[in-house]
Design a protein around this motif. Structure first.
Motif, mmCIF file in Angstrom:
data_model
loop_
_atom_site.group_PDB
_atom_site.id
_atom_site.type_symbol
_atom_site.label_atom_id
_atom_site.label_comp_id
_atom_site.label_asym_id
_atom_site.label_seq_id
_atom_site.Cartn_x
_atom_site.Cartn_y
_atom_site.Cartn_z
ATOM 1 N N GLU A 160 -5.975 1.485 -9.211
ATOM 2 C CA GLU A 160 -7.042 0.481 -9.215
ATOM 3 C C GLU A 160 -7.245 -0.084 -10.634
ATOM 4 O OE1 GLU A 160 -10.607 2.010 -7.275
ATOM 5 O OE2 GLU A 160 -11.791 0.637 -8.513
ATOM 6 N N CYS B 148 -4.961 6.843 -6.646
ATOM 7 C CA CYS B 148 -5.645 5.603 -6.227
ATOM 8 C C CYS B 148 -6.516 5.064 -7.359
ATOM 9 C CB CYS B 148 -6.499 5.855 -4.987
ATOM 10 S SG CYS B 148 -5.524 6.162 -3.512
ATOM 11 N N GLU C 171 -4.886 -6.735 -7.683
ATOM 12 C CA GLU C 171 -6.272 -6.287 -7.890
ATOM 13 C C GLU C 171 -6.987 -6.167 -6.551
ATOM 14 O OE1 GLU C 171 -8.639 -8.339 -10.794
ATOM 15 O OE2 GLU C 171 -10.405 -7.127 -10.314
#
Lengths: 220, 136
Positions: free
Chosen positions: B49, B45, B58
């Motif tokens: 990101e 994750c 985003e």
């Protein structure tokens, strides 16, 4: 504006698997047998490949792919044996994958080859999940890694057809039971072949060569 | 260990489908992650990101759907390997159970055969939720 749910259905490992199958078929077409040589850093993968090239180089066409963060060092060792070699600098990656190997194979003289050694990045974890298009998966562990090494990384031993316990000549000096390492691998995967080898004493090297020859001849 | 590379592949798969569907933004991603895949979900994750910054994705939520291992035996038994069995959901015990599976766990039904793993190692981008223009 509105929201929409869209199916993707992209599996990272299956995508690699599909590409690996393509590589395998390409090798099949040229009658080349591929060996994916895996193992920890310093376990002796390069040396075992070099020994195979020395013993089998007159009889078979051999090529090698060297994969590493800085692969040129191993590749230069293979080139000294005058075999076609591709160095795959993985940069930040901790394993070879089918995509990297696809590009390497394209540059190989497959017409003149019977054997392709793919030396993976030194690592017992990440290469486990990635096929390259090999026909045989070999994992090398050396006694200096400690005799609990096999049990600590079970998955890779499940996926291989041969485990080589290497550097057995120094087992006593590092207080390690080489037989335990081989037995642990057999416990995890009863179908795995197990060899104990040493470049220094020559123990098991003939069996390593035999493993390669038997499997290459079986596909001819 | 190779979370960055995997996150990159996830990102590319997401962006491919998002742009084909004229998305103006990716809201969320459902990713099936096998418990036996060598992937740490938090790291995945985090990498995603970073990679998705200044793109359509985003800030998108990366939902990790954990897939427990399913085993199948020659005797006909097929079932989910309960990594939480005989314990609570304590992480250490779970890891212990999973490594038992990776070692040699006999079939819970016939107890004399080694079952094969039929799921639990996937890294599958299942679907995405996107925002599209009203007339699209």
């Amino acid at each position: 504006m509105h929201d929409l749910r869209v199916e993707v259905g992209y599996d990272v490992l299956q995508a690699n698997e599909a590409l690996a199958e393509k590589n395998r078929r390409l090798l099949d077409g040229f009658g080349v047998t591929g060996f994916n040589i895996m193992g920890a850093i310093g376990s002796g993968k390069t040396t075992l490949i070099e020994l195979a090239v020395e013993k089998l180089g007159d009889k078979y066409g051999i090529g090698a792919i060297a994969g590493d963060i800085v692969a040129d060092i191993d590749a230069d060792r293979f080139r000294l044996h005058d075999i076609p070699t591709i160095s795959l600098n993985t940069g930040r990656e901790c394993h070879l994958d089918a995509h990297l190997v696809e590009h390497a194979i394209e540059q190989m003289p497959l017409d003149n080859m019977d054997i392709l050694f793919m030396e993976n990045v030194g690592n017992l974890i990440c290469p486990t999940d990635y096929s390259l298009g090999e026909h045989h998966r070999v994992v090398v562990v050396s006694v200096s890694e400690g005799d609990d090494m096999v049990k600590k990384h079970p998955m890779i031993f499940k996926t291989c057809s041969l485990v080589i316990v290497n550097k057995v000549d120094i087992a006593e000096a590092v207080d390690v039971d080489a037989d335990k390492m081989a037995d642990d691998a057999l416990g995890i995967n009863p179908r795995i072949g197990a060899l104990k080898t040493s470049k220094i004493t020559g123990e098991g090297i003939d069996d390593w060569i035999k493993f390669i020859e038997v499997n290459v001849n079986a596909r001819r | 260990m190779h979370e960055y590379g995997v996150a990159m592949e996830v990102y590319e798969a997401v962006m491919d489908v998002a742009s084909k569907n004229d998305a103006t933004r990716v809201i969320s991603i459902d990713l099936e992650l096998g418990e036996l895949a060598h992937i740490n979900s938090e790291q995945l994750c985090f990498c995603f990101e970073i990679i998705a910054k200044e793109s359509l994705a985003e800030g998108a939520d990366l939902n990790i759907i954990s897939i427990p291992p399913t085993i199948k035996c020659k005797c006909g038994y097929e079932g989910v390997f309960d990594s939480h069995s005989s314990s609570n959901s304590d992480d250490t015990k779970q890891c212990r159970a999973l490594s038992d599976l990776a070692l040699n766990m006999p079939c819970p039904e016939c107890e004399n055969s080694m079952p094969v793993l039929i799921s639990g190692r996937e890294i599958n981008v299942r679907d995405i939720k996107i925002e599209v223009e009203e007339n699209a």
